[in-house]
Design a protein around this motif. Structure first.
Motif, short mmCIF file in Angstrom:
data_model
loop_
_atom_site.label_atom_id
_atom_site.label_comp_id
_atom_site.label_asym_id
_atom_site.label_seq_id
_atom_site.Cartn_x
_atom_site.Cartn_y
_atom_site.Cartn_z
N ALA A 1 5.85 0.28 -8.05
CA ALA A 1 7.01 0.60 -7.22
C ALA A 1 8.03 1.42 -8.01
CB ALA A 1 7.66 -0.68 -6.70
N ARG A 2 8.21 1.11 -9.29
CA ARG A 2 9.17 1.86 -10.11
C ARG A 2 8.80 3.32 -10.24
NH1 ARG A 2 13.14 -0.52 -12.89
NH2 ARG A 2 13.17 -2.82 -13.05
N ARG A 3 7.53 3.61 -10.26
CA ARG A 3 7.09 5.01 -10.40
C ARG A 3 7.52 5.87 -9.23
NH1 ARG A 3 2.48 2.54 -12.95
NH2 ARG A 3 1.31 2.44 -10.98
N ASN A 4 7.85 5.25 -8.11
CA ASN A 4 8.26 6.00 -6.91
C ASN A 4 9.77 6.13 -6.77
OD1 ASN A 4 5.58 6.38 -5.93
ND2 ASN A 4 5.57 4.28 -5.18
N LEU A 5 10.53 5.57 -7.72
CA LEU A 5 11.99 5.56 -7.59
C LEU A 5 12.61 6.87 -8.06
CD1 LEU A 5 12.80 1.97 -8.95
CD2 LEU A 5 12.49 2.67 -6.56
N PHE B 1 16.11 4.33 -5.63
CA PHE B 1 15.59 4.16 -4.28
C PHE B 1 14.25 4.87 -4.21
CE2 PHE B 1 16.20 3.75 0.40
CZ PHE B 1 16.83 2.50 0.42
N THR B 2 13.33 4.35 -3.39
CA THR B 2 12.01 4.96 -3.34
C THR B 2 12.05 6.35 -2.70
OG1 THR B 2 9.69 4.63 -2.74
CG2 THR B 2 11.33 3.98 -1.11
N ASN B 3 11.22 7.22 -3.26
CA ASN B 3 11.06 8.56 -2.69
C ASN B 3 9.98 8.59 -1.62
OD1 ASN B 3 12.07 11.23 -2.77
ND2 ASN B 3 10.28 11.91 -3.91
N VAL B 4 9.22 7.50 -1.50
CA VAL B 4 8.13 7.42 -0.52
C VAL B 4 8.71 7.46 0.89
CG1 VAL B 4 6.24 5.97 0.32
CG2 VAL B 4 6.72 6.10 -2.14
N ASN B 5 8.02 8.16 1.77
CA ASN B 5 8.43 8.30 3.17
C ASN B 5 9.81 8.94 3.33
OD1 ASN B 5 6.09 7.13 4.40
ND2 ASN B 5 6.83 5.10 3.82
N GLY B 6 10.27 9.62 2.30
CA GLY B 6 11.58 10.29 2.37
C GLY B 6 12.74 9.34 2.43
N ALA B 7 12.54 8.07 2.00
CA ALA B 7 13.59 7.06 2.12
C ALA B 7 14.84 7.44 1.33
CB ALA B 7 13.07 5.70 1.67
N ALA B 8 14.67 7.93 0.10
CA ALA B 8 15.82 8.31 -0.73
C ALA B 8 16.61 9.43 -0.08
CB ALA B 8 15.35 8.72 -2.12
N LYS C 1 0.84 -1.20 0.00
CA LYS C 1 0.00 0.00 0.00
C LYS C 1 0.87 1.25 0.00
CE LYS C 1 -3.60 2.70 0.53
NZ LYS C 1 -4.51 2.97 -0.60
N MET C 2 1.96 1.25 0.75
CA MET C 2 2.80 2.44 0.83
C MET C 2 3.72 2.58 -0.38
SD MET C 2 3.93 2.99 4.82
CE MET C 2 4.89 1.48 5.01
N TYR C 3 4.34 1.48 -0.83
CA TYR C 3 5.43 1.60 -1.80
C TYR C 3 5.08 1.13 -3.22
CZ TYR C 3 8.24 2.43 2.35
OH TYR C 3 8.75 2.95 3.52
N ALA D 1 12.33 -6.90 0.53
CA ALA D 1 12.31 -5.46 0.78
C ALA D 1 12.87 -4.69 -0.41
CB ALA D 1 13.10 -5.14 2.04
N HIS D 2 13.72 -5.32 -1.20
CA HIS D 2 14.26 -4.66 -2.39
C HIS D 2 13.16 -4.35 -3.40
CE1 HIS D 2 18.56 -5.02 -1.44
NE2 HIS D 2 18.23 -6.15 -0.84
N SER D 3 12.07 -5.10 -3.35
CA SER D 3 10.94 -4.86 -4.26
C SER D 3 10.32 -3.49 -4.05
CB SER D 3 9.87 -5.93 -4.05
OG SER D 3 10.37 -7.23 -4.29
N TYR D 4 10.41 -2.98 -2.84
CA TYR D 4 9.79 -1.70 -2.51
C TYR D 4 10.74 -0.53 -2.66
CZ TYR D 4 6.76 -5.17 -0.29
OH TYR D 4 5.98 -6.26 -0.06
N GLY D 5 12.01 -0.81 -2.98
CA GLY D 5 12.99 0.27 -3.11
C GLY D 5 13.42 0.85 -1.79
N ILE D 6 13.32 0.07 -0.69
CA ILE D 6 13.68 0.58 0.63
C ILE D 6 14.94 -0.08 1.18
CG2 ILE D 6 11.30 1.19 1.24
CD1 ILE D 6 11.21 -1.39 2.95
#
Length: 268
Positions: free
Chosen positions: A134-138, A150-157, A125-127, A196-201
């Motif tokens: 998931a790629r759209r958030n990288l 790396f995902t931009n969601v939740n400021g992870a990048a 749901k998040m990533y 976890a790599h699937s989510y970019g985190i």
């Protein structure tokens, strides 16, 4: 509460009392102001951590559910008794917190794998619930000569960039960061759950200096007693943890190259 958490770890769930107010009521079709009435909601500690760790989603908790603003409801505790292996593959949010992530322990105790289990419904749901989503958030992060997705969601990048900036002050550690890898939509090796790599985190740093429980313990299964090995300096671990990443070297089923953005385990 899972059977595993009761038998093996004895980790009791804490709750937090949250006060809410009801100030407006209907009376004879006219809204009238009343004295605020306070009611309390007991929020499990794991739910509190999720809500505080991911503020961008404006999550809430009610009736054993984590709730997204769009109305999506994810069960917090499915009330099922699970073995360790089943819990890893079919993890609810409460299961995630049945183990404590302990930064003071150099060699994890038997089956202490805090953070290795993930509630897939929550993370998808998040990533992103597919590779394309998931790629759209990288975004690309500069990482010692590489530009890693790396995902931009939740400021992870942003937090990974902060890790890189701080590690750059220690040139003697530079050799540990070559050929690092991040996003890869796949299931965990030998399991059904999503990596976890699937989510970019997650980021895996240089395999040349890494140890993995199955590499060091050929033929070992999830419930076997295994030998621990690690070559990653603690300074690297400390810097990652400072910025919200947990380390796979703190798992009994260790993966010392692996760092994963999971701030819910690092907030008080």
């Amino acid at each position: 509460m899972t059977l595993f958490s009761i038998i093996a770890l004895g980790c009791g769930e804490k709750t937090k009392t949250v006060a809410t107010t009801v100030a407006t009521v209907q009376h004879d079709s006219v809204a009238t102001q009343q004295e605020p009435q306070t009611r309390t909601i007991n929020v499990p500690d794991g739910a509190r951590r999720i809500i505080e760790a991911y503020p961008d989603f404006k999550l809430s908790y009610s009736d054993n559910h984590i709730i997204f603003p769009d109305g999506t409801r994810i069960v917090y505790d499915d009330q099922r008794e699970k073995s360790f292996v089943v819990m890893m593959d079919d993890c609810d949010i409460e299961d995630m917190f049945s183990m404590t992530y302990d930064k003071t322990v150099n060699q994890p105790e038997y089956l202490a794998d805090a953070g290795r289990g993930r509630c897939e419904q929550l993370f998808k749901k998040m990533y992103g619930n597919s590779e394309a989503a998931a790629r759209r958030n990288l975004v690309r992060v500069n990482w010692f000569g590489q530009r890693l997705p790396f995902t931009n969601v939740n400021g992870a990048a942003k937090h990974l960039e902060e890790v890189a900036a701080e590690l750059a002050h220690y040139p003697e550690l530079r050799k540990y960061f070559d050929q690092s890898s991040t996003f890869y939509w796949r299931t965990v090796r030998g399991a059904k759950r999503q990596s976890a790599h699937s989510y970019g985190i997650a980021i895996d740093i240089c395999t040349k200096y890494s140890n993995y429980w199955q590499w060091s313990n050929k033929g070992a299964g999830e419930m076997d007693h295994i030998r621990y090995e690690n070559k990653i300096p603690q300074k690297i671990v400390e810097i990652f943890e400072k910025h919200g990443f947990i380390w796979g070297g703190r798992w009994y089923h260790y993966d010392t190259m692996h760092f994963e953005y999971r701030p819910e385990f690092l907030i008080p």
